[in-house]
Scaffold this active site. Structure first.
Site, PDB file in Angstrom:
ATOM      1  N   GLU A 197      -4.933  -2.073   4.845  1.00 42.97           N
ATOM      2  CA  GLU A 197      -4.743  -2.562   6.191  1.00 42.97           C
ATOM      3  C   GLU A 197      -5.467  -1.474   7.375  1.00 42.97           C
ATOM      4  O   GLU A 197      -4.949  -0.967   8.030  1.00 42.97           O
ATOM      5  CB  GLU A 197      -3.268  -2.129   6.244  1.00 42.97           C
ATOM      6  CG  GLU A 197      -2.475  -3.076   5.446  1.00 42.97           C
ATOM      7  CD  GLU A 197      -1.104  -3.031   5.684  1.00 42.97           C
ATOM      8  OE1 GLU A 197      -0.568  -1.915   6.254  1.00 42.97           O
ATOM      9  OE2 GLU A 197      -0.145  -4.003   5.246  1.00 42.97           O
ATOM     10  N   GLU A 393      -0.568  -8.353  -0.602  1.00 34.22           N
ATOM     11  CA  GLU A 393       0.742  -7.810  -0.530  1.00 34.22           C
ATOM     12  C   GLU A 393       1.699  -8.898   0.137  1.00 34.22           C
ATOM     13  O   GLU A 393       1.201  -9.567   1.198  1.00 34.22           O
ATOM     14  CB  GLU A 393       0.868  -6.813   0.251  1.00 34.22           C
ATOM     15  CG  GLU A 393       0.449  -5.425  -0.216  1.00 34.22           C
ATOM     16  CD  GLU A 393       0.385  -4.285   0.733  1.00 34.22           C
ATOM     17  OE1 GLU A 393       1.575  -4.377   1.633  1.00 34.22           O
ATOM     18  OE2 GLU A 393      -0.408  -3.415   0.598  1.00 34.22           O
TER      19      GLU A 393
HETATM   20  C1  BGP Z   1       2.126  -2.118   3.830  1.00 34.21           C
HETATM   21  C2  BGP Z   1       1.710  -1.164   2.848  1.00 34.21           C
HETATM   22  C3  BGP Z   1       2.102  -0.972   1.634  1.00 34.21           C
HETATM   23  C4  BGP Z   1       3.626  -1.151   1.730  1.00 34.21           C
HETATM   24  C5  BGP Z   1       3.909  -2.227   2.512  1.00 34.21           C
HETATM   25  C6  BGP Z   1       5.500  -2.271   2.676  1.00 34.21           C
HETATM   26  O1  BGP Z   1       1.800  -1.823   5.136  1.00 34.21           O
HETATM   27  O2  BGP Z   1       0.232  -1.562   2.580  1.00 34.21           O
HETATM   28  O3  BGP Z   1       1.667   0.299   1.557  1.00 34.21           O
HETATM   29  O4  BGP Z   1       4.432  -0.259   1.840  1.00 34.21           O
HETATM   30  O5  BGP Z   1       3.398  -2.433   3.795  1.00 34.21           O
HETATM   31  O6  BGP Z   1       5.844  -1.500   3.806  1.00 34.21           O
HETATM   32  P1  BGP Z   1       7.440  -0.795   3.663  1.00 34.21           P
HETATM   33  O7  BGP Z   1       6.945   0.066   2.665  1.00 34.21           O
HETATM   34  O8  BGP Z   1       7.228   0.013   4.981  1.00 34.21           O
HETATM   35  O9  BGP Z   1       8.447  -1.622   3.824  1.00 34.21           O
END
Ligand code: BGP
Length: 495
Positions: A197, A393
């Site tokens: 990201e 993701e």
């Molecule tokens: C993205 C990241 C992850 C992950 C996901 C979900 O931004 O790459 O590391 O955590 O989001 O976000 P969150 O954990 O804040 O729900």
């Protein structure tokens, strides 16, 4: 459903959110180790000692006060220290991934496990061997590792002593780290992502500034910093791509961006134009450099608007051109609404601001649920870049309930995934070269945004709470059996 025969189904995690063992095996601390837990309404804090040695804390997006140093305060619980202890449970976890039929497992390498401070000339051998064991274990089950080299965990020393990614010197430290990864794991790993990201640095500024009540001058200063930091990261990425290809021509190396799928709120042309500019800043800025190898024309406007004079050398530009990526990968969770008009109803929650979309439902954390947006994003991005895409993701953070008999009926998670899988299939039918899909948090992990355990994403439940209490035992949710069926049928059976 039309998924290609070799479609890479699997799941994704990040070292700092699953591994734990923060001070074992010679690992040094990372910024996530001085970040407390938060909630949907309470931010995560970074803890420090001020210049007089007094402990304090700041919002995780804020800067340290002058003269302060990062500090692990014994009065706080730091969820990433233990995470879900995958460092010690990896064999058990990989066996469960194999049981689901994974073709690929996306994970990251903790930079400070290989280079505790980040500046060492040679890596910490114990860290190197740990990941070798993990990759061998994956290969045992024919699971292809997909490795993120940097996933939010710059060694704390580099942050504290060198000022983090504002410092050009970080390029050389990152490149040494990436080179070590390519060399040590040659033949074991073929799929790599350089920065997780990467675009968050510019994509999130407006949201974070709204949260921190920044003035226009402060916002401009943040943009200047962000574009400089990004330039160093983009150069580091391009150098890594060149080295990765030289070490093993079979390496498939990608970029990784968060999705800012923005829609105009009205058909007012000003809304349409503003939305396009959001795409430029949040999505195309980094994507174009990664894929095309140069900054697109609109970047001049952005730099001018924020008064940037960036440190960019001719050698940097040559490196960007020589280090273009083989695939474009991204995280997709939700979409946003952009407008120049007053907003009556706002989306709220964690990491989500702007107008609320009346056509969509929202999760308990305020994220819109928008499978069609995934198709929209896939088609738009493929149309622009025409290189293989992978969704690395996608998932639903939700509260899970463990029944008396230990079962977990998470049909809401299945209901989230089903239309997203259909959206991918429609995009493939429309010509998109989508090669894989790794859901976020195939196993419950510590949330990056809130530091919570209760915001659960996994198909595998981990008995661990927000205070660090629990047996760490793993168990299968209903979605585990459902995803197994999806993979076995190559996306045909999603009922
Ligand atoms: C993205 C990241 C992850 C992950 C996901 C979900 O931004 O790459 O590391 O955590 O989001 O976000 P969150 O954990 O804040 O729900």
């Amino acid at each position: 459903m039309s998924f290609p025969k070799n479609f890479l189904w699997g799941g994704a995690t990040a070292a700092n959110q699953v591994e734990g063992a923060w001070n074992e095996g010679g690992r040094g601390p990372a910024k996530t180790d001085v970040t407390t837990g938060g909630t949907v309404s309470e931010p995560r804090y970074i803890t420090y000692l001020d210049k007089d040695g007094k402990p304090g804390k700041i919002n995780q997006f804020d800067r340290l006060p002058e003269g302060a140093t990062y500090y692990v305060n014994p009065d706080y619980y730091y969820p990433n220290h233990k995470a879900v202890d995958q460092y010690h449970h990896y064999k058990e976890d990989i066996a469960l991934f194999a049981e689901m039929g994974y073709k690929v497992y996306r994970m990251s390498i903790s930079w400070s496990r290989l280079f505790p401070k980040g500046i060492e000339k040679t890596p910490n051998q114990e860290g190197v061997e740990h990941y070798r064991d993990v990759f061998k274990e994956l290969r045992k089950y024919n699971i292809e590792p997909l490795v993120t080299i940097w996933h939010f965990d710059t060694p704390l020393y580099l942050e504290q002593e060198l000022g983090g990614w504002q410092n050009r010197e970080l390029i050389e430290h990152y490149v040494r780290f990436a080179t070590t990864c390519f060399t040590e794991y040659k033949g074991l790993v073929h799929y790599w992502l350089t920065f997780n990201e990467i675009n968050n640095a510019c994509a999130f500024i407006d949201m974070v500034n709204e949260m921190l009540h920044m003035t226009k001058e402060e916002t401009d200063a943040r943009y200047r910093e962000a574009y400089q930091l990004l330039h160093y990261q983009l150069v580091a990425s391009a150098k890594a791509v060149q080295i990765g290809h030289a070490i093993d021509p079979d390496n498939m190396i990608g970029c990784m961006l968060s999705t800012n799928c923005a829609y105009p709120m009205t058909c007012d042309p000003e809304d349409a134009l503003k939305t396009e500019h959001v795409w430029e800043n949040a999505t195309y800025y980094c994507g174009d450099v990664h894929v095309f190898g140069y900054y697109s024309p609109f970047t001049k406007r952005l730099w001018r608007e924020h008064g940037c004079e960036l440190d960019i050398t001719d050698q940097d530009l040559a490196d960007l051109a020589a280090g273009t990526v083989d695939m474009y990968t991204f995280s997709y969770y939700s979409s946003n609404v952009v407008t120049t008009h007053d907003v009556t109803e706002k989306s709220g929650g964690n990491m989500s601001t702007g107008a609320k979309n009346p056509y969509l439902q929202y999760s308990d954390w305020g994220w819109s649920l928008d499978p069609t947006g995934m198709q929209y994003f896939l088609e738009k991005i493929y149309d622009r870049y025409r290189i293989p895409l992978m969704i690395v993701e996608n998932g639903l953070g939700a509260y899970d309930t463990v029944e008396e008999d230990g079962s977990i009926h998470d049909d809401y998670r299945i209901d989230y995934y089903r239309p997203h899988i259909q959206a991918m299939s429609r995009a493939i039918d429309n010509g998109v070269d989508l090669i894989g899909y790794t859901t976020w948090g195939c196993i419950d992990v510590v949330s990056a945004g809130t530091g919570e355990m209760r915001k659960r994403y996994g198909f595998i439940y981990v008995d661990m709470d927000d205070e660090g209490k629990g047996s760490m035992a793993r168990s299968r949710k209903d979605s585990f059996f459902w995803y197994k069926k999806v993979i076995a049928s190559n996306g045909e059976d999603i009922d």
